[in-house]
Design a protein around this motif. Structure first.
Motif, PDB file in Angstrom:
ATOM      1  N   LEU A  30       0.698  -1.283   0.099  1.00  0.00           N
ATOM      2  CA  LEU A  30       0.074  -0.028   0.170  1.00  0.00           C
ATOM      3  C   LEU A  30       0.742   1.319   0.027  1.00  0.00           C
ATOM      4  CD1 LEU A  30      -3.289  -0.270   0.882  1.00  0.00           C
ATOM      5  CD2 LEU A  30      -2.466   1.897   1.317  1.00  0.00           C
ATOM      6  N   CYS A  75      -3.621  -2.373   8.295  1.00  0.00           N
ATOM      7  CA  CYS A  75      -3.707  -1.228   7.386  1.00  0.00           C
ATOM      8  C   CYS A  75      -4.987  -0.521   7.782  1.00  0.00           C
ATOM      9  CB  CYS A  75      -3.770  -1.514   5.955  1.00  0.00           C
ATOM     10  SG  CYS A  75      -4.019  -0.367   4.862  1.00  0.00           S
ATOM     11  N   VAL A  76      -5.316   0.673   7.785  1.00  0.00           N
ATOM     12  CA  VAL A  76      -6.562   1.277   8.037  1.00  0.00           C
ATOM     13  C   VAL A  76      -7.771   0.928   6.788  1.00  0.00           C
ATOM     14  CG1 VAL A  76      -6.083   3.387   6.774  1.00  0.00           C
ATOM     15  CG2 VAL A  76      -7.967   3.442   8.739  1.00  0.00           C
ATOM     16  N   TRP A 158      -0.152   2.978   8.497  1.00  0.00           N
ATOM     17  CA  TRP A 158       0.143   4.285   7.818  1.00  0.00           C
ATOM     18  C   TRP A 158       1.259   4.881   8.597  1.00  0.00           C
ATOM     19  CZ3 TRP A 158      -4.628   5.254  10.128  1.00  0.00           C
ATOM     20  CH2 TRP A 158      -4.651   6.628  10.993  1.00  0.00           C
TER      21      TRP A 158
END
Ligand SMILES: Nc1nc2c(c(=O)[nH]1)N[C@H]1C(S)=C(S)[C@@H](COP(=O)(O)O)O[C@H]1N2
Ligand SMILES: [Mo]
Length: 200
Positions: A30, A75-76, A158
């Motif tokens: 990502l 991961c969001v 992130w």
């Protein structure tokens, strides 16, 4: 076709997968933008702000104590990967090489390529955080942040800056790239701190 890429956590894994997250198959990449090309000879890591300015080379980092780490990665965008195996340098070990002003309360992580993310100093200095240069026994692939990234397991990924090349110690909170664009200032997965409300 989410079923192709995600699986429901089994009963034993349930307590390790935060609310609203699914287990990823493989290890997704990502990145906002392009993967930068970085060669280890010219790689540099700088420290500035409320700390004595310093520049570290790749060899400097390799001369620091090296350790194995196993950590879950969240991961969001709702995927998680459990038991990721890394090798690198603990943040608290790295800190022994710095002189930080006690007035520093926040840190900006800077990266090759221009990405930034902010973190409170108490979240940054946690014992489980590390700089990683190896992933599952191979050199950290460029798409996953190689040659070096930060990993902050207790916050959404992130905050785990890929291609990290600097730390700026701050006397006040400043916002990084995603935080300016609506992500939560802290990003704790168990509290589902995904986005900031419009009011703060
Ligand atoms: N420099 C940089 N670091 C970054 C990102 C990025 O776009 N640029 N993306 C973040 C996000 S949103 C996540 S989920 C993880 C993804 O890491 P991975 O690509 O190794 O899975 O890196 C984080 N670190
Ligand atoms: Mo993410």
């Amino acid at each position: 076709m989410p079923g192709k890429f995600f699986q429901k956590p089994g009963p034993d894994m349930q307590d390790r997968v935060p609310p609203g997250q699914h287990l990823a198959k493989g290890f997704p990449v990502l990145t906002y933008g392009q993967t930068p090309t970085i060669d280890i000879q010219s790689w540099e890591f700088k420290v500035w702000g409320l700390a004595t300015p310093k520049t570290f080379t790749w060899d400097d980092f390799m001369a620091m104590p090296q350790q194995e780490f196993t950590a879950d990665f969240h991961c969001v965008t709702t995927w998680s990967k459990l038991d990721v195996k890394w090798r690198g340098v603990k943040v608290t070990d790295f800190m022994q090489y710095l002189e930080v002003d006690p007035k520093a309360v926040h840190v900006m992580e800077h990266c090759y390529g221009g990405y930034t993310t902010n973190i409170a100093i108490e979240d940054f200095l946690r014992e489980e955080n590390f700089f990683a240069h190896t992933l599952f026994d191979d050199p950290l692939p460029p798409d996953h942040g190689g040659p070096m990234r930060l990993v902050v397991p207790h916050l959404y990924a992130w905050k785990s800056a890929k291609w990290i090349n600097g730390l700026e110690f701050l006397g006040d909170m400043e916002l990084g790239f995603w935080e300016r664009n609506g992500y939560h200032h802290r990003g704790e997965p168990w509290a589902e701190e995904r986005y900031s409300s419009r009011w703060g």
